[in-house]
Design a protein around this motif. Structure first.
Motif, PDB file in Angstrom:
ATOM      1  N   UNK A   1       5.835  12.645 -58.568  1.00 30.51           N
ATOM      2  CA  UNK A   1       6.225  11.238 -58.455  1.00 30.51           C
ATOM      3  C   UNK A   1       5.584  10.605 -57.229  1.00 30.51           C
ATOM      4  N   UNK A   2       5.666  11.277 -56.090  1.00 31.42           N
ATOM      5  CA  UNK A   2       5.097  10.720 -54.861  1.00 31.42           C
ATOM      6  C   UNK A   2       3.583  10.558 -54.948  1.00 31.42           C
ATOM      7  N   UNK A   3       2.918  11.506 -55.623  1.00 32.38           N
ATOM      8  CA  UNK A   3       1.461  11.421 -55.771  1.00 32.38           C
ATOM      9  C   UNK A   3       1.069  10.239 -56.664  1.00 32.38           C
ATOM     10  N   UNK A   4       1.864   9.986 -57.697  1.00 32.08           N
ATOM     11  CA  UNK A   4       1.563   8.852 -58.577  1.00 32.08           C
ATOM     12  C   UNK A   4       1.744   7.536 -57.831  1.00 32.08           C
ATOM     13  N   UNK A   5       2.819   7.431 -57.064  1.00 37.67           N
ATOM     14  CA  UNK A   5       3.026   6.221 -56.255  1.00 37.67           C
ATOM     15  C   UNK A   5       1.839   6.009 -55.313  1.00 37.67           C
ATOM     16  N   UNK A   6       1.313   7.099 -54.770  1.00 36.90           N
ATOM     17  CA  UNK A   6       0.221   7.009 -53.792  1.00 36.90           C
ATOM     18  C   UNK A   6      -1.082   6.497 -54.394  1.00 36.90           C
ATOM     19  N   UNK A   7      -1.284   6.641 -55.725  1.00 41.33           N
ATOM     20  CA  UNK A   7      -2.550   6.216 -56.328  1.00 41.33           C
ATOM     21  C   UNK A   7      -2.470   4.816 -56.944  1.00 41.33           C
ATOM     22  N   UNK A   8      -1.309   4.167 -56.832  1.00 42.34           N
ATOM     23  CA  UNK A   8      -1.222   2.785 -57.338  1.00 42.34           C
ATOM     24  C   UNK A   8      -2.267   1.944 -56.606  1.00 42.34           C
ATOM     25  N   UNK A   9      -3.145   1.277 -57.339  1.00 39.69           N
ATOM     26  CA  UNK A   9      -4.281   0.605 -56.684  1.00 39.69           C
ATOM     27  C   UNK A   9      -3.883  -0.618 -55.879  1.00 39.69           C
ATOM     28  N   UNK A  10      -4.765  -1.001 -54.963  1.00 40.80           N
ATOM     29  CA  UNK A  10      -4.547  -2.193 -54.144  1.00 40.80           C
ATOM     30  C   UNK A  10      -4.375  -3.410 -55.049  1.00 40.80           C
ATOM     31  N   UNK A  11      -3.487  -4.281 -54.655  1.00 42.34           N
ATOM     32  CA  UNK A  11      -3.197  -5.470 -55.453  1.00 42.34           C
ATOM     33  C   UNK A  11      -1.991  -5.291 -56.346  1.00 42.34           C
ATOM     34  N   UNK A  12      -1.529  -4.045 -56.495  1.00 45.40           N
ATOM     35  CA  UNK A  12      -0.338  -3.740 -57.289  1.00 45.40           C
ATOM     36  C   UNK A  12       0.720  -3.136 -56.378  1.00 45.40           C
ATOM     37  N   UNK A  13       1.974  -3.299 -56.741  1.00 45.42           N
ATOM     38  CA  UNK A  13       3.071  -2.674 -56.016  1.00 45.42           C
ATOM     39  C   UNK A  13       3.809  -1.733 -56.956  1.00 45.42           C
ATOM     40  N   UNK A  14       4.595  -0.827 -56.368  1.00 47.21           N
ATOM     41  CA  UNK A  14       5.400   0.120 -57.144  1.00 47.21           C
ATOM     42  C   UNK A  14       6.866  -0.109 -56.786  1.00 47.21           C
ATOM     43  N   UNK A  15       7.540  -1.041 -57.455  1.00 47.44           N
ATOM     44  CA  UNK A  15       8.940  -1.354 -57.114  1.00 47.44           C
ATOM     45  C   UNK A  15       9.851  -0.142 -57.283  1.00 47.44           C
ATOM     46  N   UNK A  16      10.937  -0.128 -56.535  1.00 48.36           N
ATOM     47  CA  UNK A  16      11.877   0.989 -56.568  1.00 48.36           C
ATOM     48  C   UNK A  16      13.198   0.571 -57.198  1.00 48.36           C
ATOM     49  N   UNK A  17      13.897   1.537 -57.768  1.00 44.30           N
ATOM     50  CA  UNK A  17      15.250   1.303 -58.260  1.00 44.30           C
ATOM     51  C   UNK A  17      16.196   1.161 -57.073  1.00 44.30           C
ATOM     52  N   UNK A  18      17.341   0.493 -57.272  1.00 46.96           N
ATOM     53  CA  UNK A  18      18.326   0.400 -56.183  1.00 46.96           C
ATOM     54  C   UNK A  18      18.737   1.791 -55.703  1.00 46.96           C
ATOM     55  N   UNK A  19      18.930   1.929 -54.411  1.00 45.25           N
ATOM     56  CA  UNK A  19      19.230   3.232 -53.824  1.00 45.25           C
ATOM     57  C   UNK A  19      20.523   3.834 -54.366  1.00 45.25           C
ATOM     58  N   UNK A  20      21.482   2.985 -54.737  1.00 45.86           N
ATOM     59  CA  UNK A  20      22.771   3.485 -55.202  1.00 45.86           C
ATOM     60  C   UNK A  20      22.824   3.666 -56.725  1.00 45.86           C
ATOM     61  N   UNK A  21      21.692   3.501 -57.403  1.00 47.27           N
ATOM     62  CA  UNK A  21      21.683   3.639 -58.862  1.00 47.27           C
ATOM     63  C   UNK A  21      21.635   5.112 -59.257  1.00 47.27           C
TER      64      UNK A  21
END
Length: 280
Positions: free
Chosen positions: A117-137
């Motif tokens: 999961x962390x590696x996939x987040x790391x390759x998200x290209x510039x210009x895009x974001x990787x939003x997160x779920x709420x911490x308490x979900x």
């Protein structure tokens, strides 16, 4: 032939018919759990427990390597223990006890899922974001960043696992997804690049082979009738580990789609051979 003769003939035919073997509860529930995760990865609205428990019955869902039969609506009793119908226990967890089902919730396999999961987040290209779920979900209701380590089978006494992660990617008002799935060496997936690519989740499509260094990567550039995802690449490493990298312009029906996919076909092929996803 009179009515009595017809009834006698039917009884005779039924008596001579061999009934089909009973369904394996363990196999059905195990595959349903994997299919449930994949459905959640490709349709965020299926992440709620209410939907998971809503409907009984079976519907066919495609998965890597073989058909998967999933309770309609993504549901099966969460309290059901698939191990009650197995001839051998599930893999042993870090507490020294067999897992309750195919999914690792702690230990080295679970940690590999988190790493992926962390590696996939790391390759998200510039210009895009990787939003997160709420911490308490709760983990079962997360749809923006999900991961799973799944026991597949035991081959020659060795446990074989797969790892799946889905990451939402956003740009402007649009949200899509990037999915990476990795299978341990010793898997039964196809070898030829396009056969391997077309086997992903039972989907088909227009495939081409991309050369990345010395590697031959199958890339489905246009899906067939199953359009859960838009493009995906597939690569089998020399040691047998298989990596799938997929992208889709749409996350769910509640969000607008991306206007442009995050990766080009070439980039998608390159990611499939990236050592960051080569889990061993």
């Amino acid at each position: 032939m009179n009515g009595q003769e017809l009834r006698d003939a039917l009884r005779s035919e039924m008596a001579s018919t061999t009934p089909p073997p009973p369904l394996s509860t363990a196999a059905t529930l195990g595959r349903a759990r994997r299919a449930r995760f994949r459905r959640r990865a490709t349709c965020a609205s299926l992440g709620s427990a209410a939907v998971v428990l809503a409907v009984a019955g079976f519907a066919a869902v495609g998965g890597p390597g073989d058909p998967v039969y999933q309770p309609a609506g993504g549901g099966f009793p969460l309290s059901a223990d698939a191990s009650t119908d197995t001839k051998e226990p599930w893999p042993t967890g870090p507490d020294g006890q067999p897992q309750e089902d195919r999914t690792a919730r702690a230990g080295s396999q679970y940690d590999r899922g988190v790493r992926l999961l962390n590696e996939v987040v790391a390759v998200v290209p510039a210009g895009y974001t990787a939003p997160e779920d709420p911490a308490d979900q709760h983990a079962d209701q997360r749809t923006l960043r999900t991961h799973q380590a799944q026991f597949e089978e035991k081959v020659n006494g060795v446990d074989r696992w797969s790892y799946l992660t889905s990451v939402a990617v956003a740009r402007g008002t649009g949200t899509g997804r990037v999915i990476v799935e990795v299978h341990d060496a010793g898997n039964r997936l196809p070898t030829e690049p396009c056969a391997l690519a077309r086997d992903f989740w039972g989907m088909r499509g227009e495939c081409q082979v991309e050369t990345v260094g010395a590697a031959q990567v199958g890339v489905v550039v246009r899906p067939g009738s199953d359009d859960r995802l838009d493009q995906w690449s597939a690569y089998r490493h020399p040691d047998g580990v298989v990596v799938y990298v997929a992208q889709g312009a749409n996350l769910d029906e509640t969000r607008p789609s991306l206007k442009e996919l995050p990766f080009s076909v070439r980039q998608l092929a390159t990611l499939a051979v990236d050592e960051r996803f080569h889990l061993r």
